[in-house]
Design a protein around this motif. Sequence first.
Motif, PDB file in Angstrom:
ATOM      1  N   PHE A 124       0.831  -1.205   0.000  1.00 25.06           N
ATOM      2  CA  PHE A 124       0.000   0.000   0.000  1.00 25.06           C
ATOM      3  C   PHE A 124       0.862   1.251   0.000  1.00 25.06           C
ATOM      4  O   PHE A 124       0.617   2.187  -0.773  1.00 25.06           O
ATOM      5  N   PHE A 125       1.891   1.309   0.850  1.00 23.14           N
ATOM      6  CA  PHE A 125       2.693   2.526   0.958  1.00 23.14           C
ATOM      7  C   PHE A 125       3.611   2.727  -0.242  1.00 23.14           C
ATOM      8  O   PHE A 125       4.020   3.852  -0.531  1.00 23.14           O
ATOM      9  N   ASP A 126       3.932   1.655  -0.954  1.00 26.52           N
ATOM     10  CA  ASP A 126       4.688   1.811  -2.200  1.00 26.52           C
ATOM     11  C   ASP A 126       3.884   2.660  -3.175  1.00 26.52           C
ATOM     12  O   ASP A 126       4.405   3.573  -3.823  1.00 26.52           O
ATOM     13  N   VAL A 127       2.590   2.363  -3.260  1.00 27.85           N
ATOM     14  CA  VAL A 127       1.715   3.115  -4.166  1.00 27.85           C
ATOM     15  C   VAL A 127       1.399   4.498  -3.603  1.00 27.85           C
ATOM     16  O   VAL A 127       1.470   5.505  -4.311  1.00 27.85           O
ATOM     17  N   ALA A 128       1.071   4.560  -2.314  1.00 24.42           N
ATOM     18  CA  ALA A 128       0.690   5.840  -1.704  1.00 24.42           C
ATOM     19  C   ALA A 128       1.844   6.833  -1.722  1.00 24.42           C
ATOM     20  O   ALA A 128       1.642   8.030  -1.969  1.00 24.42           O
ATOM     21  N   ASP A 129       3.068   6.362  -1.471  1.00 22.54           N
ATOM     22  CA  ASP A 129       4.223   7.257  -1.479  1.00 22.54           C
ATOM     23  C   ASP A 129       4.499   7.804  -2.871  1.00 22.54           C
ATOM     24  O   ASP A 129       5.066   8.892  -3.021  1.00 22.54           O
ATOM     25  N   PHE A 130       4.121   7.038  -3.895  1.00 24.33           N
ATOM     26  CA  PHE A 130       4.307   7.520  -5.266  1.00 24.33           C
ATOM     27  C   PHE A 130       3.263   8.569  -5.625  1.00 24.33           C
ATOM     28  O   PHE A 130       3.559   9.549  -6.323  1.00 24.33           O
ATOM     29  N   ILE A 131       2.040   8.391  -5.118  1.00 26.43           N
ATOM     30  CA  ILE A 131       0.937   9.296  -5.451  1.00 26.43           C
ATOM     31  C   ILE A 131       1.018  10.617  -4.686  1.00 26.43           C
ATOM     32  O   ILE A 131       0.755  11.690  -5.233  1.00 26.43           O
ATOM     33  N   ALA A 132       1.379  10.556  -3.398  1.00 27.16           N
ATOM     34  CA  ALA A 132       1.284  11.732  -2.526  1.00 27.16           C
ATOM     35  C   ALA A 132       1.958  12.986  -3.075  1.00 27.16           C
ATOM     36  O   ALA A 132       1.363  14.070  -3.035  1.00 27.16           O
ATOM     37  N   PRO A 133       3.198  12.927  -3.618  1.00 25.76           N
ATOM     38  CA  PRO A 133       3.832  14.163  -4.099  1.00 25.76           C
ATOM     39  C   PRO A 133       3.164  14.755  -5.330  1.00 25.76           C
ATOM     40  O   PRO A 133       3.473  15.896  -5.710  1.00 25.76           O
ATOM     41  N   LEU A 134       2.283  14.003  -5.971  1.00 24.74           N
ATOM     42  CA  LEU A 134       1.613  14.506  -7.168  1.00 24.74           C
ATOM     43  C   LEU A 134       0.405  15.365  -6.835  1.00 24.74           C
ATOM     44  O   LEU A 134      -0.085  16.114  -7.681  1.00 24.74           O
ATOM     45  N   VAL A 135      -0.085  15.252  -5.602  1.00 25.41           N
ATOM     46  CA  VAL A 135      -1.360  15.868  -5.241  1.00 25.41           C
ATOM     47  C   VAL A 135      -1.290  17.380  -5.003  1.00 25.41           C
ATOM     48  O   VAL A 135      -2.190  18.110  -5.437  1.00 25.41           O
ATOM     49  N   PRO A 136      -0.264  17.907  -4.315  1.00 24.05           N
ATOM     50  CA  PRO A 136      -0.295  19.333  -3.962  1.00 24.05           C
ATOM     51  C   PRO A 136      -0.462  20.287  -5.135  1.00 24.05           C
ATOM     52  O   PRO A 136      -1.172  21.295  -5.009  1.00 24.05           O
ATOM     53  N   PHE A 137       0.158  19.992  -6.272  1.00 25.89           N
ATOM     54  CA  PHE A 137       0.019  20.914  -7.406  1.00 25.89           C
ATOM     55  C   PHE A 137      -1.441  20.993  -7.837  1.00 25.89           C
ATOM     56  O   PHE A 137      -1.959  22.082  -8.129  1.00 25.89           O
ATOM     57  N   GLY A 138      -2.123  19.844  -7.872  1.00 19.71           N
ATOM     58  CA  GLY A 138      -3.539  19.847  -8.221  1.00 19.71           C
ATOM     59  C   GLY A 138      -4.370  20.601  -7.206  1.00 19.71           C
ATOM     60  O   GLY A 138      -5.315  21.311  -7.560  1.00 19.71           O
ATOM     61  N   LEU A 139      -4.016  20.443  -5.918  1.00 19.31           N
ATOM     62  CA  LEU A 139      -4.712  21.193  -4.869  1.00 19.31           C
ATOM     63  C   LEU A 139      -4.542  22.692  -5.081  1.00 19.31           C
ATOM     64  O   LEU A 139      -5.498  23.465  -4.987  1.00 19.31           O
ATOM     65  N   GLY A 140      -3.306  23.088  -5.367  1.00 18.52           N
ATOM     66  CA  GLY A 140      -3.038  24.508  -5.586  1.00 18.52           C
ATOM     67  C   GLY A 140      -3.792  25.055  -6.783  1.00 18.52           C
ATOM     68  O   GLY A 140      -4.368  26.147  -6.732  1.00 18.52           O
ATOM     69  N   ALA A 141      -3.810  24.281  -7.871  1.00 18.85           N
ATOM     70  CA  ALA A 141      -4.539  24.710  -9.069  1.00 18.85           C
ATOM     71  C   ALA A 141      -6.028  24.842  -8.761  1.00 18.85           C
ATOM     72  O   ALA A 141      -6.691  25.783  -9.219  1.00 18.85           O
TER      73      ALA A 141
END
Length: 264
Positions: A124-141
Amino acid sequence: MSQGFVKFHNIDPVLFSIGPVSIRWYGLMYLIGFIFAIQFANYRARRSDNDWTRNEVSDLLFPCFFGGVFGGRIGYVLFYNFDLFWKDPLHLFKVWMGGMSFHGGLVGVISVIFWYAKKNERSFFDVADFIAPLVPFGLGAGRIGNFINGELWGRVTHVPWAVIFPNAGPFFRHPSQLYEFVLEGIVLFLVLHYFVKKLPPPGLISGLFLAGYGILRFFVEYFREPDSHLGLLGGFISMGQVLSLPMVVSGVLVILCSYRFQRQ
């Protein structure tokens, strides 16, 4: 009277129209965020310290996108408009009326991560750790989209950069959407990216995302106008803060477990 450089919010939320079809800034911001996520994920997949391929990236991101959208809509209705949903369950499907919840979207994305990890025999954390850094830019947009739409405005204030939003009365308010853009978008992205380069133990990036977002969101809620139909729960805390507290606790626990795993 505020002496800010922005007096009145008069940005047209529609970028342009072609016949009956209107292209809105809000939708464009989310599209930009999704495109950035794809490009950044592919960049990370090309790095020698990663074991992800471009096909795996696309197979993961598209379900996550839909999980975030559906979870965000369900979360908004259940967390912020449950009374309306109770009276009219079909309100859940009235997406044209607006309303998305980050916390609901997070639950949707986590559900997809569980599904993807099990299907592809990854942790689970292999996938979650890959996804997490991708999210903030979308949040900011998305927060830029909120500002352009003139929604989710801040509390009344007299700071020099205060803004009058058309649908929020004749009051100068904090542009809290821009605060969230800076904190949830830029700051959180830089923090996560810094730790990603350190080759952290499994779970650390996920924990930092949960705790980091929860803390920043809890803080910025002091500048954001509470939902009018909810107000401050108990007279002192907003629904956004209530939903952020479990994120902080969960994130800290994940971080502690991550470092404990590293020492073993």
